[in-house]
Scaffold this motif. Structure first.
Motif, PDB file in Angstrom:
ATOM      1  N   ALA A 164      -6.454  -2.272   3.002  1.00  0.00           N
ATOM      2  CA  ALA A 164      -5.918  -2.105   1.873  1.00  0.00           C
ATOM      3  C   ALA A 164      -6.526  -1.999   0.480  1.00  0.00           C
ATOM      4  O   ALA A 164      -6.284  -1.141  -0.265  1.00  0.00           O
ATOM      5  N   HIS A 189      -8.122   1.406   0.598  1.00  0.00           N
ATOM      6  CA  HIS A 189      -6.929   2.464   0.578  1.00  0.00           C
ATOM      7  C   HIS A 189      -6.731   2.657  -1.216  1.00  0.00           C
ATOM      8  O   HIS A 189      -6.314   3.628  -1.631  1.00  0.00           O
ATOM      9  N   CYS A 225       0.709  -1.071  -0.046  1.00  0.00           N
ATOM     10  CA  CYS A 225      -0.042  -0.079   0.075  1.00  0.00           C
ATOM     11  C   CYS A 225       1.047   1.119   0.055  1.00  0.00           C
ATOM     12  O   CYS A 225       0.549   2.305  -0.616  1.00  0.00           O
TER      13      CYS A 225
END
Lengths: 211, 313
Positions: free
Chosen positions: A193, A196, A138
């Motif tokens: 994640a 994100h 990430c």
């Protein structure tokens, strides 16, 4: 889901898929075999620790080669994706499938280790390694720079080791099975994640001028 | 609806009103934008005039702007984002890293198939061959392709789709002269299909090379539209005048722009102001599109540089 698999296949290079689906698992299974066969806790070594730290470090480099920089604002290729109403779905679908394959890969190594040790905590180690890699990429996907990937791949080996040792110590001291906690951590980080990634893509996709 | 000077009306493929996008030190500010349907429209302007920003807004790559847009006479900018029909009908080619550099030529075909219903893989391969994408037609990495080959790949990508509008940002710049000529040919070929319902809007600095394919012109300067019109209209509106050096001072205030030297001067004048040059010994000719564009851009550059008042329109 079929479309997401097609997106993954289209977004990834053939050489990347060979590395991910053939070379990487074979290499890691062989490495696991050698480590598990030749060493053990009695030698003061934690072979699964070494194994997963190595796997995670390699994974960060491999991911950087294909997806490096995709979280940057105005990243290359997003322009093309934006010209289609399906661009966002294709890209996020491909990234989700990548995440799923990564999870399966770590579980495969965990299962392989389990065959040797018979310890169910090998699965916990796999989940923690997957968690550490997912969190790290990430960050590295914000940079299209192999030096950053290299630094992070070194860092992730440490991150995983710390996570795994903390997990082991806590489990011993508290005398409770923390494997469900590892599973929860794994799911939580995966979800975070995915969110994100989606946010990063949307940021340069659908951001409007604040007027 | 677009109305010309002689009263003819044309459907517009894109209409825009009060388009505004502000950057640090630059603002795109367009009150009205018309792109006629069925024609090749050239978007011409200096570097930094706002051409790429405008094309990105029209293609839906930039969404951080204010203003209203209407596509194909019925779809709004919101429809463009929600109704797949709009983007399906718009093909876009842009400069720089349009594709991920790690992708290979074949991958562009695979991804385009996923992105667009109207994409035809066989047609894409045919166009790649026709445009000679890559030195040996091999499945090379995008990062290994030259700028020209990358542009040809993008062109192959949009030509392989069923679209009604092409938005092309500087398609001619990275191409060699022969390929530029081919580009003009393929734009003409594209426009000739679908009974005149197809349109092309391209930005260019190579006005002379692209003139034979240009029907309508939008000249941008400093984020605004400085002039628009069909090429023939502009050629009637402006006149190229040449004169002896002794008349250059007298002629200067009546010219849009002027170049003078020891042997005389040359400038672009508005046809309806030609009478003002009656006292000067000048010859008048029909200017080329390139000359008109340069004159207008020069005029606005001079205005920005504070040299206004010396020449008028």
């Amino acid at each position: 889901m079929r479309r997401a698999f097609r997106s993954y296949m289209a977004l990834t290079l053939k050489s990347y898929r060979i590395a991910v689906f053939v070379v990487r698992p074979l290499f890691m299974l062989a490495a696991a075999f050698i480590l598990m066969w030749t060493s053990g806790e009695k030698d003061g070594l934690y072979p699964e620790n070494l194994l997963f730290a190595f796997a995670a470090a390699g994974d960060v480099m491999l991911d950087g080669a294909l997806f490096g920089g995709i979280c940057q604002r105005g990243a290359a290729c997003l322009g093309y994706m934006r010209t289609s109403d399906r661009g966002m779905a294709v890209f996020s679908g491909g990234l989700l499938v990548d995440m799923l394959f990564r999870f399966l890969y770590y579980m495969l190594i965990g299962g392989w280790c389990f065959l040797f040790t018979g310890l169910s905590q090998d699965f916990a180690a796999a989940a923690l390694a997957y968690t550490a890699v997912t969190a790290t990429i990430c960050f590295t996907r914000h940079f299209d720079n192999w030096q950053v990937d290299l630094l992070c791949s070194a860092g992730i080996a440490i991150l995983f080791s710390v996570l795994y040792l903390t997990f082991g110590i806590l489990q011993n001291r508290l005398a409770v099975d923390l494997q469900p906690a590892a599973a929860v951590l794994c799911v939580t980080v995966s979800y975070a994640a995915a969110r994100h990634m989606s946010w990063c893509l949307k940021r340069s996709y659908y951001e409007k001028e604040s007027l | 609806m677009l109305e010309t000077q002689d009263g003819k009306e044309f459907e517009s493929v894109i209409e825009g009103r009060n388009l505004h996008k502000k950057f640090r030190g630059f603002a795109l500010d367009i009150d009205r934008l018309y792109v006629p349907q069925g024609f090749a429209t050239a978007l011409i302007g200096e570097n930094g005039a706002g051409k790429t920003t405008l094309l990105n807004i029209l293609a839906g790559i930039r969404l951080d702007y204010r203003g209203e847009l209407c596509y194909f006479g019925k779809y709004t900018a919101e429809d463009r984002e929600t109704n797949p029909v709009v983007k399906e009908n718009i093909g876009y080619t842009g400069p720089g890293n349009y594709y991920l550099p790690q992708w290979r030529v074949e991958q562009v075909g695979e991804i385009s198939e996923l992105l667009f219903d109207g994409f035809h893989r066989d047609r894409f391969e045919e166009w790649c061959g026709r445009l000679a994408v890559g030195p040996d037609g091999s499945n090379r990495k995008i990062s290994a392709l030259s700028d020209g080959n990358r542009m040809k790949l993008m062109i192959a990508g949009v030509m392989a789709r069923d679209t009604k509008l092409l938005l092309m940002d500087e398609p001619a710049s990275p191409l060699d002269p022969l390929m530029r000529d081919n580009l003009c040919g393929l734009i003409r070929e594209y426009l000739a299909q679908d009974e005149g319902n197809r349109s092309v809007l391209f930005s260019t600095h190579n006005v002379a090379d692209m003139e034979n394919v240009t029907d309508y012109v939008i000249i941008m300067e400093g984020g605004r539209i400085a002039e628009t019109g069909f090429v023939e209209e502009l050629k009637e509106k402006y006149v190229l005048v040449r004169g002896e050096p002794e008349f250059s001072e007298a002629a200067a205030p009546h010219l849009v722009s002027m170049n003078s030297g020891r042997y005389g001067f040359e400038g672009i004048c508005q046809a309806d102001r030609l009478d003002a040059l009656a006292g000067c010994k000048v010859s008048a000719e029909t200017p080329g599109l390139s000359q008109i564009c340069v004159a207008i851009m020069k005029k606005y550059s001079d205005l920005h540089a504070g040299r206004e008042g010396k020449r008028g329109m």
